[in-house]
Write a protein that holds these residues in place. Sequence first.
Motif, PDB file in Angstrom:
ATOM      1  N   ASP A  65       8.258  23.898  11.597  1.00  0.00           N
ATOM      2  CA  ASP A  65       8.925  25.082  10.793  1.00  0.00           C
ATOM      3  C   ASP A  65      10.004  24.376   9.673  1.00  0.00           C
ATOM      4  N   GLY A  66       9.513  23.349   9.105  1.00  0.00           N
ATOM      5  CA  GLY A  66      10.313  22.688   7.959  1.00  0.00           C
ATOM      6  C   GLY A  66      11.160  21.793   8.466  1.00  0.00           C
ATOM      7  N   VAL A  67      11.187  21.332   9.866  1.00  0.00           N
ATOM      8  CA  VAL A  67      12.257  20.494  10.559  1.00  0.00           C
ATOM      9  C   VAL A  67      11.449  18.877  10.890  1.00  0.00           C
ATOM     10  N   LEU A  68      11.906  18.092  10.568  1.00  0.00           N
ATOM     11  CA  LEU A  68      11.201  16.824  10.835  1.00  0.00           C
ATOM     12  C   LEU A  68      11.059  16.513  12.177  1.00  0.00           C
ATOM     13  N   TYR A  69      10.244  16.309  12.780  1.00  0.00           N
ATOM     14  CA  TYR A  69       9.978  16.054  14.348  1.00  0.00           C
ATOM     15  C   TYR A  69      10.547  14.587  14.620  1.00  0.00           C
ATOM     16  N   GLN A  70      11.585  14.594  15.098  1.00  0.00           N
ATOM     17  CA  GLN A  70      12.162  13.181  15.422  1.00  0.00           C
ATOM     18  C   GLN A  70      11.602  12.304  16.905  1.00  0.00           C
ATOM     19  N   THR A  71      11.183  11.330  16.747  1.00  0.00           N
ATOM     20  CA  THR A  71      10.856  10.575  17.843  1.00  0.00           C
ATOM     21  C   THR A  71      11.809   9.814  18.705  1.00  0.00           C
ATOM     22  N   GLY A  72      13.063   9.569  17.756  1.00  0.00           N
ATOM     23  CA  GLY A  72      14.052   8.717  18.139  1.00  0.00           C
ATOM     24  C   GLY A  72      13.976   7.237  17.904  1.00  0.00           C
ATOM     25  N   VAL A  73      12.935   6.885  17.601  1.00  0.00           N
ATOM     26  CA  VAL A  73      12.632   5.376  17.335  1.00  0.00           C
ATOM     27  C   VAL A  73      11.832   5.159  16.176  1.00  0.00           C
ATOM     28  N   GLY A  74      12.037   6.156  15.263  1.00  0.00           N
ATOM     29  CA  GLY A  74      11.347   5.832  13.957  1.00  0.00           C
ATOM     30  C   GLY A  74       9.715   6.332  13.738  1.00  0.00           C
ATOM     31  N   ASN A  75       9.303   6.461  12.569  1.00  0.00           N
ATOM     32  CA  ASN A  75       8.019   6.912  12.268  1.00  0.00           C
ATOM     33  C   ASN A  75       7.307   5.961  11.524  1.00  0.00           C
ATOM     34  N   GLU A  76       7.630   4.535  11.396  1.00  0.00           N
ATOM     35  CA  GLU A  76       6.826   3.881  10.675  1.00  0.00           C
ATOM     36  C   GLU A  76       6.609   2.182  11.439  1.00  0.00           C
ATOM     37  N   LEU A  77       5.576   1.537  11.300  1.00  0.00           N
ATOM     38  CA  LEU A  77       5.170   0.462  11.813  1.00  0.00           C
ATOM     39  C   LEU A  77       4.625  -0.436  10.657  1.00  0.00           C
ATOM     40  N   ASP A  78       5.188  -1.719  10.412  1.00  0.00           N
ATOM     41  CA  ASP A  78       4.738  -2.789   9.812  1.00  0.00           C
ATOM     42  C   ASP A  78       4.362  -3.822  10.498  1.00  0.00           C
ATOM     43  N   THR A  79       3.033  -4.464   9.971  1.00  0.00           N
ATOM     44  CA  THR A  79       2.531  -5.449  10.846  1.00  0.00           C
ATOM     45  C   THR A  79       2.148  -6.760   9.724  1.00  0.00           C
ATOM     46  N   ASP A  80       2.522  -7.757  10.219  1.00  0.00           N
ATOM     47  CA  ASP A  80       2.235  -8.984   9.589  1.00  0.00           C
ATOM     48  C   ASP A  80       1.467  -9.943  10.517  1.00  0.00           C
ATOM     49  N   GLN A  81      -0.031 -10.202  10.113  1.00  0.00           N
ATOM     50  CA  GLN A  81      -0.529 -11.099  10.976  1.00  0.00           C
ATOM     51  C   GLN A  81      -1.218 -11.980  10.132  1.00  0.00           C
ATOM     52  N   THR A  82      -1.181 -13.248  10.862  1.00  0.00           N
ATOM     53  CA  THR A  82      -1.965 -14.659  10.308  1.00  0.00           C
ATOM     54  C   THR A  82      -2.945 -14.991  11.452  1.00  0.00           C
ATOM     55  N   ARG A  83      -4.088 -15.275  10.849  1.00  0.00           N
ATOM     56  CA  ARG A  83      -5.171 -15.711  11.722  1.00  0.00           C
ATOM     57  C   ARG A  83      -5.864 -17.288  11.005  1.00  0.00           C
ATOM     58  N   TRP A  84      -5.818 -18.154  11.974  1.00  0.00           N
ATOM     59  CA  TRP A  84      -6.601 -19.321  11.664  1.00  0.00           C
ATOM     60  C   TRP A  84      -7.624 -19.893  12.507  1.00  0.00           C
ATOM     61  N   ALA A  85      -8.919 -20.205  12.077  1.00  0.00           N
ATOM     62  CA  ALA A  85      -9.835 -20.760  12.900  1.00  0.00           C
ATOM     63  C   ALA A  85     -10.469 -22.311  12.173  1.00  0.00           C
ATOM     64  N   VAL A  86     -10.790 -22.860  13.260  1.00  0.00           N
ATOM     65  CA  VAL A  86     -11.282 -24.146  12.843  1.00  0.00           C
ATOM     66  C   VAL A  86     -12.909 -24.102  13.580  1.00  0.00           C
ATOM     67  N   TYR A  87     -13.979 -24.664  13.206  1.00  0.00           N
ATOM     68  CA  TYR A  87     -15.033 -24.658  13.923  1.00  0.00           C
ATOM     69  C   TYR A  87     -15.996 -25.746  13.293  1.00  0.00           C
ATOM     70  N   GLY A  88     -17.091 -26.091  14.396  1.00  0.00           N
ATOM     71  CA  GLY A  88     -18.078 -27.119  14.048  1.00  0.00           C
ATOM     72  C   GLY A  88     -19.357 -26.473  14.866  1.00  0.00           C
ATOM     73  N   GLN A  89     -20.347 -26.501  14.161  1.00  0.00           N
ATOM     74  CA  GLN A  89     -21.994 -26.100  14.735  1.00  0.00           C
ATOM     75  C   GLN A  89     -22.878 -27.106  14.306  1.00  0.00           C
ATOM     76  N   TRP A  90     -23.714 -27.425  15.241  1.00  0.00           N
ATOM     77  CA  TRP A  90     -24.770 -28.199  15.170  1.00  0.00           C
ATOM     78  C   TRP A  90     -26.257 -27.592  15.306  1.00  0.00           C
ATOM     79  N   ASP A  91     -26.862 -27.322  14.097  1.00  0.00           N
ATOM     80  CA  ASP A  91     -28.141 -26.834  14.453  1.00  0.00           C
ATOM     81  C   ASP A  91     -29.340 -28.028  14.629  1.00  0.00           C
ATOM     82  N   PHE A  92     -29.841 -28.534  15.905  1.00  0.00           N
ATOM     83  CA  PHE A  92     -30.631 -29.477  16.169  1.00  0.00           C
ATOM     84  C   PHE A  92     -31.937 -29.046  16.552  1.00  0.00           C
TER      85      PHE A  92
END
Length: 757
Positions: free
Chosen positions: A391-418
């Motif tokens: 009804d035109g009124v912002l529904y407040q959760t009390g803790v904000g309505n937005e989530l920012d994510t910063d994710q870093t992933r790294w991997a090293v691998y070795g494979q042997w096809d014998f």
Amino acid sequence: MGVLLIFLVVGGVPGLACAQGMAEGFEPDANSLQDVEVRAQRPNDLQQRRFSNASKTVVGREEIQKYGDSSLEDVLRRQPGVTVPSGGGNPRLRGMAEGYTQILIDGQPAGRGFTIDSIQPEQVERLEIIRVPTAETGAQAVAGSVNIITREGQARGRKDLSLGLSLGERDLKGFRLGLTQQGAWLGDESMISATVFGRSQDSESRQSLQFTPAANLSTPFGQTSQTHSQQERLGLSLRGQVSWNLQNQSSFSVRPMVFAVKGDTQSLRQTEAWQGADPLSFASPDLQEDSDQRFRYAVGRVLLLHKWNIHSQLKLETGLTGSAFEFKRDDNSFAQTLLQTQTTRLAHTNTQERGLLLSSKLKRAFNEDEQTVGFELEQTLRNEEDRRLVDGVLYQTGVGNELDTDQTRWAVYGQWDFNPSPQWALLAGLRHESIRTHLNTLPNLAAQSHKSQQTSPSLSLVHRPSQDPSLLYRLSLSHAYKPARARELSSLPSLSTRFNPNDANSPDAADSVGNPDLKPEQSWGLDFSFEKSPVANSLLSAGVFWKQIKDVQRRQTQLESVSWSSVPRWVNRPRNLGEADFIGLELEARAPARYWTQWLGLGQGAASQAKPTDSAAGRTSSGLEFRASFSHYWSKLESLDGPDNRLPGQPAWELKLGFDARPAKSKLRYGASLAYTKAARYQTEPQAWVEADDDLSVEAYGLYSFDRHQRLRLTVQDIARWSSEAESLRVFNEGSRFEATRQPGRLRASLRYELSF
């Protein structure tokens, strides 16, 4: 890092091409030069599967085109051991839920925002369904991986045009226009593919909610509702490739991809008044609700790929992939309540993600061996916004309505096809992967940081007995894991709109929030199978597998003291619930029809005279071929009492049958397929269950080739018109709540004209 150096051992890759040279007995004139033509013939789907040391199924270009599917979902739905939800979505291997199957594009992770319908079938060269994780493809594949191999500009100067029209029940209408150009515009090694599609349809669903008091089981109460909606979608899919051969035995290619779709759904929901007692406020206060939902979805991806042949035995491949997606949805609804009051609700959701992936791998090959070492570094930024107005009124959760994510992933691998001998092959790998996730909620919650790291070994052994070259055995041992998603780790809650934040809610209308202490799932798997190809283009396969999963993640509802309310609230959050065991049986058979009579004990037939072969020349150009597969799954979650303590969403068993016919000297080809999934009820919590209805899918196609350039294809889907149903049950102290939703099936037909020039 020192362990990875083990894989830099001298080795090689066996060639799989068949060369056609001069005929026997031909003697060239010593005074003249003769032209010799050498043609490379790619192994067919079954041969690629047989030659691979990793257990996988290959779905080639011919199989993808066969039914004239409008999406990869339909292609995968027919494959053994693959489940696609009836409402659409990414494929699930071995009956496991979403998130256990890894999606790859040309061997690289597709990313969180990717959906399987973002790539059109005409833009795909083949699909690889890899059942066990490997060091090179990645360890985030508890159930396995689906690798989408896109088409390259190999047929120089060729154009493919397709025009399709679809019709179906409940006012289903659709169109597709696709064009693929290979070579010419930007050079011989270029390719561009574009598809425009649209769809309009009506949908109906019926929902019933029933409450049975514990004190009087013979007097249930409840209400029913019916929803009618009209949906429209319009989309564009683009993919291209440009390649250049450089002077230093290297090549460079650019591969962009764009997918965008917009949609509008208008729906009317009518609800009957609640009948009887309602002690836990189950009843919907709305008698009628008109809503308009509009969404925009766009995903873009570009790969810069450099390949360098350092020398004949050493190759370096480096790729830089940039990706972005955005999803916006606006909901506008107008409700008429039981008290004849009117309520207007507006909801706006916006999700944006930007990612950059740097990957490099070095392959060393010699004779029958190949070693690979590589690394991956990925950075992902994601923003999620969710705002609601009543009804035109912002529904407040009390803790904000937005989530920012910063994710870093790294991997090293070795494979042997014998490959020490024609009878034995070994694929061994080791992968270490680390993920750091930083969460920032605005404006009132402090930032959170999470880190997880895993070391995943994998080992596959293949044996081809010398006394029977048509037979092979596979044994695999592997480790995989399923990391927690950012939203599952976040302390940003989504509050129930049925109760004010400072009032007590009910378990049926719980708040939803993440769990900062959530651990990744760990999985150890053991697979054993044998495959036999008694004749060309045939396969008999049987396999069993076992998986043990630790720290199983499952959402559960509990009463908690929370920071966003002055009273205790029922909260639904993901939790680690201990161990689960998972066992599966997989059977598959396919061959020309004349061999099935012998296999089924109905006679010797032509099969008794046939010899096993791996030759690509064994392809049959005419005749009748049958295929069948059966999968059965058992699982048990230790922290829940039986008998329904299965893994979530896992069916009991699946049966798939099909045939393809190409009469000799005929321009007509036709076929049909049937898939039946036996659903199973499973517990979501100690006092809550979910069960989907069995699913039956029947489809058929006919393909008429006017000549080598023109084809007309007719496809009929959902012939059985099987309805989709879902049920849920939750038990409270006051009684039990049972909810059922039913959506009828829809017969669909599409006509598609294809032209190559």
